[in-house]
Design a protein around this motif. Structure first.
Motif, PDB file in Angstrom:
ATOM      1  N   UNK A 145       0.797  -1.230   0.000  1.00 14.00           N
ATOM      2  CA  UNK A 145       0.000   0.000   0.000  1.00 14.00           C
ATOM      3  C   UNK A 145       0.829   1.279   0.000  1.00 14.00           C
ATOM      4  N   UNK A 146       2.144   1.204   0.223  1.00 13.07           N
ATOM      5  CA  UNK A 146       2.950   2.421   0.339  1.00 13.07           C
ATOM      6  C   UNK A 146       4.146   2.386  -0.612  1.00 13.07           C
ATOM      7  N   UNK A 147       4.891   3.483  -0.613  1.00  8.63           N
ATOM      8  CA  UNK A 147       6.106   3.596  -1.415  1.00  8.63           C
ATOM      9  C   UNK A 147       7.357   3.354  -0.567  1.00  8.63           C
TER      10      UNK A 147
ATOM     11  N   UNK B  63       0.378   4.958  -1.670  1.00  8.06           N
ATOM     12  CA  UNK B  63       0.902   5.242  -3.011  1.00  8.06           C
ATOM     13  C   UNK B  63       0.204   6.438  -3.633  1.00  8.06           C
ATOM     14  N   UNK B  64      -1.020   6.706  -3.170  1.00  8.74           N
ATOM     15  CA  UNK B  64      -1.742   7.928  -3.540  1.00  8.74           C
ATOM     16  C   UNK B  64      -1.423   8.967  -2.471  1.00  8.74           C
TER      17      UNK B  64
ATOM     18  N   UNK C  60      -2.479  11.637  -1.626  1.00 14.85           N
ATOM     19  CA  UNK C  60      -3.588  12.346  -0.980  1.00 14.85           C
ATOM     20  C   UNK C  60      -4.249  11.514   0.111  1.00 14.85           C
ATOM     21  N   UNK C  61      -3.794  10.255   0.275  1.00 10.56           N
ATOM     22  CA  UNK C  61      -4.403   9.352   1.249  1.00 10.56           C
ATOM     23  C   UNK C  61      -3.379   8.908   2.289  1.00 10.56           C
ATOM     24  N   UNK C  62      -3.860   8.770   3.517  1.00 15.61           N
ATOM     25  CA  UNK C  62      -3.072   8.234   4.614  1.00 15.61           C
ATOM     26  C   UNK C  62      -3.694   6.904   5.047  1.00 15.61           C
ATOM     27  N   UNK C  63      -2.862   5.977   5.485  1.00 13.21           N
ATOM     28  CA  UNK C  63      -3.330   4.665   5.928  1.00 13.21           C
ATOM     29  C   UNK C  63      -3.008   4.489   7.409  1.00 13.21           C
ATOM     30  N   UNK C  64      -4.006   4.080   8.198  1.00 14.20           N
ATOM     31  CA  UNK C  64      -3.758   3.739   9.599  1.00 14.20           C
ATOM     32  C   UNK C  64      -3.151   2.335   9.611  1.00 14.20           C
ATOM     33  N   UNK C  65      -1.827   2.281   9.773  1.00 15.74           N
ATOM     34  CA  UNK C  65      -1.120   1.005   9.716  1.00 15.74           C
ATOM     35  C   UNK C  65      -1.291   0.219  11.012  1.00 15.74           C
TER      36      UNK C  65
ATOM     37  N   UNK D  56      -8.465   4.260   5.521  1.00 11.02           N
ATOM     38  CA  UNK D  56      -7.863   5.206   4.574  1.00 11.02           C
ATOM     39  C   UNK D  56      -8.422   6.587   4.871  1.00 11.02           C
ATOM     40  N   UNK D  57      -7.525   7.539   5.114  1.00 11.06           N
ATOM     41  CA  UNK D  57      -7.944   8.875   5.527  1.00 11.06           C
ATOM     42  C   UNK D  57      -7.411   9.889   4.530  1.00 11.06           C
ATOM     43  N   UNK D  58      -8.251  10.847   4.184  1.00 12.83           N
ATOM     44  CA  UNK D  58      -7.798  11.931   3.309  1.00 12.83           C
ATOM     45  C   UNK D  58      -6.799  12.799   4.064  1.00 12.83           C
TER      46      UNK D  58
END
Length: 485
Positions: free
Chosen positions: A23-25, A59-60, A62-67, A87-89
């Motif tokens: 989900x991330x870079x 990877x987007x 504009x989005x944050x992920x609660x890992x 997924x949070x804006x």
């Protein structure tokens, strides 16, 4: 917004490394930093009395992920916030986004519901000069406004930086409600003590902690007993008068120099008292089983003596059968007298019954072999005597009827565990059952005892059949009449 149901299910089963790759870079090295940090995040949530979230950029951008998301064990609240996999804006989380962009600690607030705010403490997690994640610690205003709470938060932030290198998960295991927390600075001077720690020390006659040094002479002078677990050198149990405390001493160092020290205190006085009571009760129960076993063996000896004096074969046979039943029950009590748990191991008890009863039933030149296969079945002691009598009767039937005219034989036990209960199959390699055998029509006292105990007392079923000998298949339910074996 969350990942869809399938992705969320996969996310919850994935490791941090796999989730970051998907989900991330983040690079593998950066993911490893977050993985090491995660080992102490539940502890930090407890220490800060705060909900803890680990955010990463997806990877987007504009989005944050609660890992990761951890609830604290040290206080209760009905707050329901975003969970793992959310997924949070980035626009909706200005403090988190600012921490990613500025790479600095930020303090602010989040509106939980109308008129009620949560205090937010946001710390960026860096790998080199790059921010790879952000930890948000969120707590109620009453905690955040309490005296010296900033010392808790400073220590939590220090641990976040320290934790990237990897910490001992056992040493930083979670706390329990009511844990006393004491924090000292680099000179071992106490800068924070929560209410639980203050109450513990107050009961020992020490009213002031802030400003004192950790090595308190007054406390040391009252020390009655101290125990140190070699596997946990940072933890010790001390007894002062009637109070028993477990101390976890965590030293945070850099280059061998003390930076902070966390002392966790748990009052286990009542727990240790209960443990002592349980040990005493266990010893008493074991002694009772031992005495019952002795009494049963005495009764068996008296019956043997009576059998020897009788001149009637029928009386001798009946007394011998009663003797064997009593000896089988004594085997169970001997087994229970030698262990703490009030439960029996079926294979072990069957082996003991065979070794106790068989020598009384077969001639000295008869070779009786034993065979056991299948998992060990463990049943509660309340079924032990019934099971012992059942096994005894089946063994006696095999010896008396199955091996007539032979000089050797085999008696074995096969066990199975099913979803509904247990299957015990006691068998021999004898002549088998008569062609017209019908258990329901048999008038044998031994078979009537078996049928009654299995069906009425244990809620099970028994089946007798021939297959290269006689087989007795007993099915015992796991939950008889709503209970639990």
């Amino acid at each position: 917004m969350q990942l869809n149901t399938q992705d969320l299910s996969e996310f919850q089963n994935e490791t941090i490394t796999a989730a970051c790759r998907k989900y991330t870079k983040l690079t593998a090295m950066q993911s490893e930093v977050l993985k090491r940090l995660n080992s102490c995040l539940p502890f930090i949530a407890d220490l800060a009395h705060a909900y803890l979230y680990l955010y990463v950029r997806t990877k987007d951008d504009s989005k944050l992920l609660v890992l990761k998301h951890y609830r604290p064990h040290t206080f209760f609240t009905d707050i329901e916030l975003t969970g793992e996999g959310a997924l949070v804006s980035a626009v909706e989380e200005p403090l988190i986004t600012a921490a990613f962009e500025k790479g600095k600690f930020i303090q602010g607030q989040r509106e939980w519901r109308f008129g009620i705010n949560l205090e937010m403490y946001v710390q960026p997690i860096k790998s080199g000069n790059e921010v790879i994640g952000v930890v948000s610690m969120e707590t109620g205003h009453s905690y955040a406004s309490s005296s010296n709470y900033h010392q808790l938060m400073d220590t939590a932030v220090f641990l976040l930086e320290h934790g990237k290198k990897g910490l001992d998960r056992e040493q930083f295991r979670t706390m329990s409600p009511g844990t006393g927390i004491i924090i000292a600075d680099h000179s071992n001077r106490i800068v924070f003590a929560n209410l639980s720690a203050t109450r513990i020390y107050r009961s020992l006659g020490i009213t002031s902690l802030i400003g004192c040094r950790m090595s308190d002479r007054e406390l040391s002078a009252m020390l009655h007993k101290e125990t140190i677990d070699s596997s946990r050198p940072y933890e010790r149990e001390i007894q002062i008068r009637d109070i028993v405390l477990v101390q976890r001493d965590i030293k945070l160092e850099e280059a061998g120099v003390l930076q902070r020290r966390i002392m966790l205190l748990s009052d286990v006085s009542e727990l240790r008292k209960k443990e002592r009571e349980i040990k005493i009760k266990s010893a008493v129960i074991q002694e009772i089983h031992h005495r019952v076993k002795n009494n049963l063996q005495t009764i068996a000896s008296l019956l043997r003596l009576q059998a020897r004096r009788s001149k009637m074969p029928e009386v001798k046979s009946a007394l011998q059968e009663s003797t064997n039943r009593i000896l089988s029950m004594s085997v169970v009590h001997e087994f229970l007298s030698q262990q703490d748990a009030e439960e029996i191991k079926v294979i072990e008890v069957t082996r003991n019954i065979l070794n106790t009863v068989a020598p009384n039933m077969v001639s000295s030149d008869f070779q009786l072999e034993q065979a056991f296969d299948g998992p060990e079945v463990v049943l509660p002691s309340r079924t032990a005597s019934n099971l012992a009598v059942i096994i005894n009767e089946l063994i006696l039937n095999s010896i008396e009827h199955g091996f007539e005219g032979r000089d050797r034989g085999l008696i074995g036990l096969h066990t199975e565990e099913t979803a509904d209960g247990y299957v015990l199959e006691l068998y021999d390699d004898g002549c088998g059952l008569p062609a017209d055998f019908d258990l329901s029509k048999m008038r044998s006292l031994g078979l009537q005892i078996i049928r009654t105990l299995v069906a009425d007392d244990m809620g099970g079923e028994i089946e007798l059949f021939s297959r290269q000998g006689t087989h007795a298949k007993i099915t015992i339910p796991r939950n008889p009449e709503g209970g639990e074996y």
